[in-house]
Design an enzyme around this catalytic site. Structure first.
Site: not given
Ligand code: MN
Ligand code: NAD
Ligand code: IPM
Length: 367
Positions: A226, A254
């Protein structure tokens, strides 16, 4: 003449649009070797044509190929819901492809050269001279491939159970890949984990300590997943090679596309012990399909990765990268980027491919 067989799986959505550009570029590559293409249906379109998302005929084409070049797959939510859950393209085609060839090592470069920093949504002072990091994602283990169960409990409530499994050999082999890449680059490896909560990460970190003894020249830095997401946004250049388990890698890669300004800048290599396949890290982009605006860089970059990794054609690979970069350097980009970067002229998907071909085939100017 040496011939390489390529299985081309154009896929769904923008897949066929960007796959056509990748093929165009490879066919134009000046080289002493020959490429033989076999196209085969894969994903949602394959399901609608044949009743299977990864038809047997496509499996055979892939088995016989030296490498597989795959466009993104996936349908809009509405289209997907017309297909039984286990035949939907992600579960019915993509995960079986990864499993079939045991493509455990997924290389996702997050790269933006200094001339293109205006594409990034980050402030200029954060991007500095550009971004150049490599995410290495374990691709055939963890939650994606663990046993699954669904049912109704004794109080009539529906439940699901998905199990996150790794054994030490699966962890060790991806870590070896990551250490070797770190050694080739800056000698620093960021280990992304969640050892404060998940015992899978505790085992991962133990195996890392063991594997590390073979790579004493590589400095290891541990970062919890995180916090890694924030750190990537605040200062991506503190990272070089990052290694992580499957699900963490899906999400952080991403995020990597976000740092660059578009997922269209994210190619990838999925490497197995005997066979590898190459695909953009992004999806089938149903929101822009058929408009001729998809960025084919991710697919052409995947070709460059294939040339180097599966065929050992480093010089040809370098030529493809440099033709791609030259198109941007000359002020052209597809709309996903042209709309961000200052002074770029927007090109269609196929015009972008044509510009890459022009630079790839240009004869050096002699005095
Ligand atoms: Mn993906
Ligand atoms: P997506 O990656 O398809 O799209 C996210 C956003 O990025 C969209 O706005 C899209 O237009 C944009 N984008 C992506 N690639 C682009 C490109 N080359 N050029 C310009 N813009 C681009 O994510 P999603 O919409 O969440 O997923 C759509 C489908 O793709 C889903 O079915 C998903 O499962 C599937 N998917 C497949 C793969 C794969 O085949 N490896 C990877 C990710 C998602
Ligand atoms: C990716 C995709 C896939 C994944 C999906 C489509 C199965 O998001 O390649 O990143 O989650 O691995």
């Amino acid at each position: 003449m040496q011939t390489y067989k390529i299985a081309l799986l154009p896929g769904d959505g923008i897949g066929p649009e960007i796959a056509a550009e990748a093929r165009k570029v490879l066919d134009a590559l000046p080289s002493d070797v020959e490429f033989e293409w076999t196209e085969a249906p894969f994903g949602g379109t394959a399901y609608f044509e044949t009743g299977k998302a990864f038809p047997e005929e496509t499996q055979k084409v892939c088995d016989e190929a030296d490498a597989i070049l795959k466009g993104p797959i996936g349908l809009s939510k509405e289209e997907s819901e017309k297909i039984p859950v286990y035949e939907q393209p992600e579960r019915g085609a993509l995960l079986p492809l990864r499993h079939r060839y045991d493509t455990f090592a997924n290389y996702r470069p997050v790269y933006l050269p200094s001339a293109l920093t205006s594409f990034s949504p980050l402030k200029q002072k954060v991007v500095g001279d550009g971004i150049d990091l490599l995410m290495i994602r374990e691709l055939v283990g963890g939650l994606y491939f663990g046993p699954k169960e669904e049912g109704t409990d004794d109080q009539g409530r529906r439940f699901v159970r998905e199990i996150l499994e790794y054994d030490e050999s699966q962890i060790a082999r991806i870590l070896h890949v990551a250490f070797q890449e770190a050694r080739k680059r800056k000698g620093v490896l960021h280990n992304v984990h969640k050892g404060n909560v998940l015992i899978s990460s505790v085992l991962w970190n133990q195996v890392l300590d063991e594997v590390a003894s073979e790579y004493e020249d590589v400095e290891i830095k541990h970062v919890i997943v995180d916090a890694a997401a924030t750190a990537l946004c605040l200062n991506p250049n503190q990272f070089d090679v990052m290694v992580m388990e499957n699900m963490f890698g899906d999400i952080l890669s991403d995020l990597g596309g976000g740092l660059l300004g578009s997922l269209g800048l994210m190619p990838s290599a999925c490497v197995g012990p005997d066979k590898s396949y190459y695909e953009p890290a992004h999806g089938s982009a149903p929101d822009i399909v058929g408009q001729g605006v998809a960025n084919p860089y991710s697919m052409i970059g995947s070709v460059a990765m294939m040339l180097e990794t599966s065929f050992g054609l480093s010089e040809e690979s370098r030529m493809v990268w440099s033709a791609l970069e030259q198109v941007f350097a000359d002020g052209y980009a597809t709309p996903d980027l042209a709309n961000q970067g200052a002074g770029f002229k927007a090109l269609s998907t196929s015009d972008f491919g044509d510009e890459v071909v022009k630079r790839l085939t240009a004869k050096p100017v002699t005095a």
